[in-house]
Write a protein that holds these residues in place. Sequence first.
Motif, PDB file in Angstrom:
ATOM      1  N   ALA A 142      44.466  -8.143 -15.928  1.00 19.16           N
ATOM      2  CA  ALA A 142      44.068  -6.303 -16.567  1.00 19.16           C
ATOM      3  C   ALA A 142      45.479  -5.454 -15.906  1.00 19.16           C
ATOM      4  N   GLU A 143      45.470  -4.589 -17.088  1.00 17.13           N
ATOM      5  CA  GLU A 143      46.746  -3.474 -17.113  1.00 17.13           C
ATOM      6  C   GLU A 143      46.890  -2.830 -15.938  1.00 17.13           C
ATOM      7  N   SER A 144      45.882  -2.848 -15.185  1.00 14.70           N
ATOM      8  CA  SER A 144      46.032  -1.748 -13.647  1.00 14.70           C
ATOM      9  C   SER A 144      44.558  -2.270 -12.835  1.00 14.70           C
ATOM     10  N   ARG A 145      44.617  -1.848 -11.689  1.00 16.61           N
ATOM     11  CA  ARG A 145      44.027  -1.694 -10.471  1.00 16.61           C
ATOM     12  C   ARG A 145      42.432  -1.166 -10.676  1.00 16.61           C
ATOM     13  N   ALA A 146      42.552   0.352 -11.579  1.00 13.82           N
ATOM     14  CA  ALA A 146      41.100   0.673 -12.248  1.00 13.82           C
ATOM     15  C   ALA A 146      40.414  -0.118 -13.242  1.00 13.82           C
ATOM     16  N   ALA A 147      41.535  -1.107 -14.362  1.00 15.38           N
ATOM     17  CA  ALA A 147      40.505  -1.805 -14.998  1.00 15.38           C
ATOM     18  C   ALA A 147      40.222  -2.613 -14.835  1.00 15.38           C
ATOM     19  N   VAL A 148      40.200  -3.204 -13.647  1.00 11.19           N
ATOM     20  CA  VAL A 148      39.748  -4.820 -12.527  1.00 11.19           C
ATOM     21  C   VAL A 148      38.214  -3.917 -12.279  1.00 11.19           C
ATOM     22  N   ASP A 149      38.510  -2.956 -11.980  1.00 10.41           N
ATOM     23  CA  ASP A 149      36.978  -2.137 -11.242  1.00 10.41           C
ATOM     24  C   ASP A 149      36.841  -2.434 -12.507  1.00 10.41           C
ATOM     25  N   GLU A 150      36.740  -1.346 -13.279  1.00  9.55           N
ATOM     26  CA  GLU A 150      35.650  -1.395 -14.398  1.00  9.55           C
ATOM     27  C   GLU A 150      34.918  -2.747 -15.155  1.00  9.55           C
ATOM     28  N   MET A 151      36.091  -3.400 -14.776  1.00 12.22           N
ATOM     29  CA  MET A 151      35.175  -4.871 -15.400  1.00 12.22           C
ATOM     30  C   MET A 151      33.876  -5.642 -14.828  1.00 12.22           C
ATOM     31  N   ILE A 152      34.683  -5.347 -13.368  1.00 13.34           N
ATOM     32  CA  ILE A 152      33.768  -5.668 -12.443  1.00 13.34           C
ATOM     33  C   ILE A 152      31.947  -5.208 -12.622  1.00 13.34           C
ATOM     34  N   GLU A 153      32.167  -3.574 -12.817  1.00  9.20           N
ATOM     35  CA  GLU A 153      31.158  -2.954 -13.210  1.00  9.20           C
ATOM     36  C   GLU A 153      30.612  -3.185 -14.265  1.00  9.20           C
ATOM     37  N   LYS A 154      30.949  -3.380 -15.196  1.00  7.25           N
ATOM     38  CA  LYS A 154      30.546  -3.328 -17.061  1.00  7.25           C
ATOM     39  C   LYS A 154      30.143  -5.402 -16.352  1.00  7.25           C
ATOM     40  N   ALA A 155      30.407  -5.883 -15.787  1.00  9.59           N
ATOM     41  CA  ALA A 155      29.785  -7.019 -15.330  1.00  9.59           C
ATOM     42  C   ALA A 155      28.753  -6.805 -14.622  1.00  9.59           C
ATOM     43  N   VAL A 156      28.763  -6.560 -13.760  1.00 14.29           N
ATOM     44  CA  VAL A 156      27.346  -6.351 -12.905  1.00 14.29           C
ATOM     45  C   VAL A 156      26.383  -5.481 -13.765  1.00 14.29           C
ATOM     46  N   ALA A 157      26.127  -3.976 -14.593  1.00 17.56           N
ATOM     47  CA  ALA A 157      25.366  -3.577 -15.393  1.00 17.56           C
ATOM     48  C   ALA A 157      25.062  -4.533 -16.316  1.00 17.56           C
ATOM     49  N   ALA A 158      25.931  -5.426 -16.619  1.00 22.98           N
ATOM     50  CA  ALA A 158      25.666  -6.138 -17.717  1.00 22.98           C
ATOM     51  C   ALA A 158      24.345  -7.689 -17.603  1.00 22.98           C
ATOM     52  N   GLY A 159      24.412  -7.648 -16.022  1.00 24.67           N
ATOM     53  CA  GLY A 159      23.317  -8.705 -15.592  1.00 24.67           C
ATOM     54  C   GLY A 159      24.286  -9.976 -14.197  1.00 24.67           C
ATOM     55  N   GLY A 160      26.040  -9.494 -14.683  1.00 30.86           N
ATOM     56  CA  GLY A 160      25.865 -10.487 -13.760  1.00 30.86           C
ATOM     57  C   GLY A 160      26.452 -10.442 -12.275  1.00 30.86           C
ATOM     58  N   THR A 161      26.726 -10.902 -11.364  1.00 34.28           N
ATOM     59  CA  THR A 161      26.493 -10.721  -9.659  1.00 34.28           C
ATOM     60  C   THR A 161      28.346 -10.811  -9.289  1.00 34.28           C
ATOM     61  N   ALA A 162      29.042  -9.292  -8.993  1.00 32.26           N
ATOM     62  CA  ALA A 162      30.139  -9.482  -8.336  1.00 32.26           C
ATOM     63  C   ALA A 162      30.092 -10.404  -7.138  1.00 32.26           C
ATOM     64  N   SER A 163      31.445 -10.882  -7.218  1.00 31.02           N
ATOM     65  CA  SER A 163      31.938 -10.867  -5.705  1.00 31.02           C
ATOM     66  C   SER A 163      32.376 -10.225  -4.383  1.00 31.02           C
ATOM     67  N   ASP A 164      31.666 -10.838  -3.181  1.00 36.43           N
ATOM     68  CA  ASP A 164      32.146  -9.829  -2.000  1.00 36.43           C
ATOM     69  C   ASP A 164      33.852  -9.640  -1.816  1.00 36.43           C
ATOM     70  N   LYS A 165      34.401 -11.122  -2.378  1.00 39.79           N
ATOM     71  CA  LYS A 165      35.665 -10.995  -1.952  1.00 39.79           C
ATOM     72  C   LYS A 165      36.767 -10.154  -2.911  1.00 39.79           C
ATOM     73  N   VAL A 166      37.304  -9.054  -1.943  1.00 40.52           N
ATOM     74  CA  VAL A 166      38.456  -8.426  -2.670  1.00 40.52           C
ATOM     75  C   VAL A 166      40.174  -8.468  -2.388  1.00 40.52           C
ATOM     76  N   GLN A 167      40.738  -9.581  -2.955  1.00 42.99           N
ATOM     77  CA  GLN A 167      41.710  -9.207  -3.457  1.00 42.99           C
ATOM     78  C   GLN A 167      42.713  -8.270  -2.549  1.00 42.99           C
ATOM     79  N   ASP A 168      43.502  -7.550  -1.738  1.00 43.54           N
ATOM     80  CA  ASP A 168      44.194  -6.490  -1.795  1.00 43.54           C
ATOM     81  C   ASP A 168      45.630  -6.480  -1.668  1.00 43.54           C
ATOM     82  N   LEU A 169      46.554  -6.704  -1.472  1.00 49.66           N
ATOM     83  CA  LEU A 169      47.632  -6.879  -1.544  1.00 49.66           C
ATOM     84  C   LEU A 169      48.661  -6.196  -1.331  1.00 49.66           C
ATOM     85  N   GLY A 170      48.769  -4.636  -2.211  1.00 46.44           N
ATOM     86  CA  GLY A 170      49.528  -4.427  -2.744  1.00 46.44           C
ATOM     87  C   GLY A 170      49.590  -4.508  -4.121  1.00 46.44           C
TER      88      GLY A 170
END
Length: 139
Positions: free
Chosen positions: A84-112
């Motif tokens: 993804a081109e940005s951190r925000a784009a990562v979050d946006e794609m997950i939000e879209k996936a959940v809104a479309a019926g997908g299931t978000a993973s509980d794991k978030v990898q944030d290494l800075g």
Amino acid sequence: MTAQSYQQMIFVNLPVNDLDASKKFFTSLGYTLNEQFSDDNAASVVISDTIVAMMLTKPFYSTFTDKEIADATKTSEVAICLSAESRAAVDEMIEKAVAAGGTASDKVQDLGFMYGRGFDDLDGHSWEIVWMDPAAVQG
């Protein structure tokens, strides 16, 4: 075409339970369908110029293998990772996936310098969306 101008592609083939639902799910994420390579058995989901996900009905998918088709809701058969081109784009794609019926993973990898999250699509296939700081990649 010379070796220098050839751009290798990847075609990820995934078995699905409901082709129409899968098409709706992936177009809800902002991807397009290549109708030239889509029919009642398959949908060609264009992710980028070099990445295509082929959603295949299970009966059609089974013509390509003698192996049992994994139930991706119970067994991890693959983890598909997209940049993804940005951190925000990562979050946006997950939000879209959940809104479309997908299931978000509980794991978030944030290494800075790297940030990633994941989701499972309607059939349980695991997708990871990752952003990496371009300065970290070059350095």
